[in-house]
Design a protein around this motif. Structure first.
Motif, PDB file in Angstrom:
ATOM      1  N   ASP A 182     -70.500 -42.349  -3.860  1.00 52.05           N
ATOM      2  CA  ASP A 182     -69.527 -42.491  -2.998  1.00 52.05           C
ATOM      3  C   ASP A 182     -68.225 -41.855  -3.342  1.00 52.05           C
ATOM      4  O   ASP A 182     -67.432 -41.309  -2.753  1.00 52.05           O
ATOM      5  CB  ASP A 182     -69.346 -44.194  -2.750  1.00 52.05           C
ATOM      6  N   ARG A 183     -68.065 -42.270  -4.737  1.00 46.82           N
ATOM      7  CA  ARG A 183     -66.757 -41.515  -5.508  1.00 46.82           C
ATOM      8  C   ARG A 183     -66.856 -39.881  -5.118  1.00 46.82           C
ATOM      9  O   ARG A 183     -66.030 -39.166  -4.913  1.00 46.82           O
ATOM     10  CB  ARG A 183     -66.547 -41.767  -6.791  1.00 46.82           C
ATOM     11  N   LYS A 184     -67.941 -39.388  -5.592  1.00 50.69           N
ATOM     12  CA  LYS A 184     -68.065 -37.867  -5.412  1.00 50.69           C
ATOM     13  C   LYS A 184     -67.879 -37.404  -3.849  1.00 50.69           C
ATOM     14  O   LYS A 184     -67.175 -36.251  -3.519  1.00 50.69           O
ATOM     15  CB  LYS A 184     -69.328 -37.253  -5.912  1.00 50.69           C
ATOM     16  N   LYS A 185     -68.406 -38.190  -3.073  1.00 46.54           N
ATOM     17  CA  LYS A 185     -68.220 -37.808  -1.588  1.00 46.54           C
ATOM     18  C   LYS A 185     -66.917 -37.757  -1.190  1.00 46.54           C
ATOM     19  O   LYS A 185     -66.379 -36.941  -0.470  1.00 46.54           O
ATOM     20  CB  LYS A 185     -69.247 -38.785  -0.730  1.00 46.54           C
ATOM     21  N   ALA A 186     -66.242 -38.705  -1.663  1.00 45.53           N
ATOM     22  CA  ALA A 186     -64.798 -39.097  -1.265  1.00 45.53           C
ATOM     23  C   ALA A 186     -64.182 -37.970  -1.825  1.00 45.53           C
ATOM     24  O   ALA A 186     -62.998 -37.417  -1.236  1.00 45.53           O
ATOM     25  CB  ALA A 186     -64.263 -40.526  -1.686  1.00 45.53           C
ATOM     26  N   THR A 187     -64.326 -37.472  -3.044  1.00 48.61           N
ATOM     27  CA  THR A 187     -63.487 -36.674  -3.693  1.00 48.61           C
ATOM     28  C   THR A 187     -63.728 -35.114  -3.032  1.00 48.61           C
ATOM     29  O   THR A 187     -62.816 -34.387  -2.636  1.00 48.61           O
ATOM     30  CB  THR A 187     -63.873 -36.241  -5.076  1.00 48.61           C
ATOM     31  N   LEU A 188     -65.058 -34.895  -2.563  1.00 48.85           N
ATOM     32  CA  LEU A 188     -65.115 -33.741  -1.859  1.00 48.85           C
ATOM     33  C   LEU A 188     -64.545 -33.567  -0.366  1.00 48.85           C
ATOM     34  O   LEU A 188     -63.923 -32.412   0.027  1.00 48.85           O
ATOM     35  CB  LEU A 188     -66.679 -33.233  -1.787  1.00 48.85           C
ATOM     36  N   LEU A 189     -64.542 -34.724   0.091  1.00 49.05           N
ATOM     37  CA  LEU A 189     -63.898 -34.611   1.502  1.00 49.05           C
ATOM     38  C   LEU A 189     -62.450 -34.832   1.686  1.00 49.05           C
ATOM     39  O   LEU A 189     -61.703 -34.187   2.317  1.00 49.05           O
ATOM     40  CB  LEU A 189     -64.441 -36.053   2.370  1.00 49.05           C
ATOM     41  N   ALA A 190     -61.752 -35.346   0.565  1.00 47.99           N
ATOM     42  CA  ALA A 190     -60.421 -35.038   0.113  1.00 47.99           C
ATOM     43  C   ALA A 190     -59.959 -33.709  -0.024  1.00 47.99           C
ATOM     44  O   ALA A 190     -59.127 -33.194   0.367  1.00 47.99           O
ATOM     45  CB  ALA A 190     -60.032 -35.986  -1.056  1.00 47.99           C
ATOM     46  N   LEU A 191     -60.897 -33.165  -0.790  1.00 46.18           N
ATOM     47  CA  LEU A 191     -60.624 -31.688  -1.077  1.00 46.18           C
ATOM     48  C   LEU A 191     -60.601 -30.709  -0.071  1.00 46.18           C
ATOM     49  O   LEU A 191     -59.737 -29.797   0.337  1.00 46.18           O
ATOM     50  CB  LEU A 191     -61.485 -31.019  -2.361  1.00 46.18           C
ATOM     51  N   ALA A 192     -61.541 -31.185   1.046  1.00 44.90           N
ATOM     52  CA  ALA A 192     -61.574 -30.490   2.309  1.00 44.90           C
ATOM     53  C   ALA A 192     -60.627 -31.061   3.236  1.00 44.90           C
ATOM     54  O   ALA A 192     -60.676 -30.376   4.350  1.00 44.90           O
ATOM     55  CB  ALA A 192     -63.167 -30.608   2.890  1.00 44.90           C
ATOM     56  N   GLU A 193     -59.990 -32.048   3.049  1.00 50.55           N
ATOM     57  CA  GLU A 193     -59.065 -32.659   3.833  1.00 50.55           C
ATOM     58  C   GLU A 193     -59.663 -33.037   5.212  1.00 50.55           C
ATOM     59  O   GLU A 193     -59.118 -33.167   6.302  1.00 50.55           O
ATOM     60  CB  GLU A 193     -57.627 -31.502   4.365  1.00 50.55           C
ATOM     61  N   VAL A 194     -60.676 -33.665   4.976  1.00 47.04           N
ATOM     62  CA  VAL A 194     -61.412 -34.298   6.011  1.00 47.04           C
ATOM     63  C   VAL A 194     -61.252 -35.749   5.814  1.00 47.04           C
ATOM     64  O   VAL A 194     -61.834 -36.650   4.727  1.00 47.04           O
ATOM     65  CB  VAL A 194     -62.859 -34.024   6.311  1.00 47.04           C
ATOM     66  N   PRO A 195     -60.570 -36.753   6.607  1.00 41.57           N
ATOM     67  CA  PRO A 195     -60.530 -38.041   6.413  1.00 41.57           C
ATOM     68  C   PRO A 195     -62.085 -38.955   6.321  1.00 41.57           C
ATOM     69  O   PRO A 195     -62.846 -38.373   7.095  1.00 41.57           O
ATOM     70  CB  PRO A 195     -59.848 -38.572   7.492  1.00 41.57           C
ATOM     71  N   LEU A 196     -61.802 -39.835   5.487  1.00 41.73           N
ATOM     72  CA  LEU A 196     -62.988 -40.764   5.247  1.00 41.73           C
ATOM     73  C   LEU A 196     -62.560 -42.178   5.486  1.00 41.73           C
ATOM     74  O   LEU A 196     -61.685 -42.778   4.856  1.00 41.73           O
ATOM     75  CB  LEU A 196     -63.693 -40.513   3.721  1.00 41.73           C
ATOM     76  N   LEU A 197     -63.297 -42.906   6.408  1.00 37.21           N
ATOM     77  CA  LEU A 197     -63.425 -44.390   6.469  1.00 37.21           C
ATOM     78  C   LEU A 197     -64.669 -44.810   6.262  1.00 37.21           C
ATOM     79  O   LEU A 197     -65.707 -44.290   6.354  1.00 37.21           O
ATOM     80  CB  LEU A 197     -63.191 -44.554   8.056  1.00 37.21           C
ATOM     81  N   TYR A 198     -64.778 -46.031   5.336  1.00 35.15           N
ATOM     82  CA  TYR A 198     -65.711 -46.821   5.318  1.00 35.15           C
ATOM     83  C   TYR A 198     -65.941 -47.896   6.215  1.00 35.15           C
ATOM     84  O   TYR A 198     -64.900 -48.514   6.519  1.00 35.15           O
ATOM     85  CB  TYR A 198     -65.778 -47.430   3.784  1.00 35.15           C
ATOM     86  N   SER A 199     -67.173 -48.346   6.687  1.00 34.99           N
ATOM     87  CA  SER A 199     -67.496 -49.432   7.545  1.00 34.99           C
ATOM     88  C   SER A 199     -68.529 -50.419   6.840  1.00 34.99           C
ATOM     89  O   SER A 199     -69.276 -49.780   6.261  1.00 34.99           O
ATOM     90  CB  SER A 199     -67.852 -49.066   8.804  1.00 34.99           C
ATOM     91  N   ARG A 200     -68.173 -51.541   7.046  1.00 35.55           N
ATOM     92  CA  ARG A 200     -69.241 -52.680   6.616  1.00 35.55           C
ATOM     93  C   ARG A 200     -69.182 -53.975   7.248  1.00 35.55           C
ATOM     94  O   ARG A 200     -68.009 -54.482   7.608  1.00 35.55           O
ATOM     95  CB  ARG A 200     -68.815 -52.867   4.868  1.00 35.55           C
ATOM     96  N   VAL A 201     -70.331 -54.239   7.627  1.00 38.19           N
ATOM     97  CA  VAL A 201     -70.315 -55.455   8.240  1.00 38.19           C
ATOM     98  C   VAL A 201     -70.690 -56.655   7.513  1.00 38.19           C
ATOM     99  O   VAL A 201     -71.580 -56.576   6.685  1.00 38.19           O
ATOM    100  CB  VAL A 201     -71.290 -55.211   9.756  1.00 38.19           C
ATOM    101  N   LYS A 202     -70.078 -57.746   7.450  1.00 40.18           N
ATOM    102  CA  LYS A 202     -70.260 -58.911   6.459  1.00 40.18           C
ATOM    103  C   LYS A 202     -69.551 -60.249   7.361  1.00 40.18           C
ATOM    104  O   LYS A 202     -69.076 -60.080   8.353  1.00 40.18           O
ATOM    105  CB  LYS A 202     -69.817 -58.873   4.967  1.00 40.18           C
ATOM    106  N   ASP A 203     -69.952 -61.500   6.664  1.00 43.79           N
ATOM    107  CA  ASP A 203     -69.452 -62.466   7.034  1.00 43.79           C
ATOM    108  C   ASP A 203     -69.596 -62.851   8.388  1.00 43.79           C
ATOM    109  O   ASP A 203     -68.715 -63.011   9.240  1.00 43.79           O
ATOM    110  CB  ASP A 203     -67.795 -62.546   6.844  1.00 43.79           C
TER     111      ASP A 203
END
Length: 158
Positions: A90-111
């Motif tokens: 996930d860290r590597k993916k976030a780094t690459l997307l940041a370099l490409a200037e493509v925003p990244l959001l995470y989604s998680r369903v819990k509780d």
């Protein structure tokens, strides 16, 4: 039969894709399981480990505008993403997307049906069952989709 067809998405991913569809209008398109190499171009000066990861990594959901220009990546998180190995991916993916200037959001369903949409700088929680605060989550997705990017989507080193 040596090869059989399987579903492209699991039930959780299906639910998230249905939610994302409620967040954008017809001028946007949602694509699933898209390889990073399909929407980013790699610069040779990038670190070898990131380069290797780049060619083997997919994003869960890519939202594009009507010209298929990337607007936002949404990565669906589950307990599987809690392992150290998954966190590193996930860290590597976030780094690459940041370099490409493509925003990244995470989604998680819990509780019991609470949907968390979050990035490094913001978080929105809504209840998928009651709809409470759903408009906040939809507004967050729309905010990223409506932003105009001038990047040529070339991944470059910092």
């Amino acid at each position: 039969m040596p090869l059989k067809v399987k579903r492209l998405v699991n039930a959780y991913e299906e639910r998230m894709l249905e939610f994302l569809q409620t967040c954008v209008d017809d001028s946007y398109k949602i694509h699933t399981q898209v390889s990073l190499s399909q929407f980013c171009e790699l610069d040779n000066s990038i670190d070898w480990e990131l380069k290797k990861f780049f060619f083997s990594s997919n994003v869960d959901a890519l939202i594009t505008d009507h010209d298929y220009k990337p607007c936002l990546v949404v990565d669906f998180q589950s307990s599987y993403h809690d392992s150290d190995e998954a966190k590193e991916r996930d860290r590597k993916k976030a780094t690459l997307l940041a370099l490409a200037e493509v925003p990244l959001l995470y989604s998680r369903v819990k509780d019991f049906g609470l949907l968390y949409l979050y990035s490094e700088s913001e978080e929105v929680v809504c209840n998928l069952f009651t709809g409470k605060r759903r408009e906040n989550a939809q507004a967050l997705i729309r905010k990223y989709c409506e932003q105009s990017f001038s990047s040529d989507l070339r991944v470059t080193a910092c």
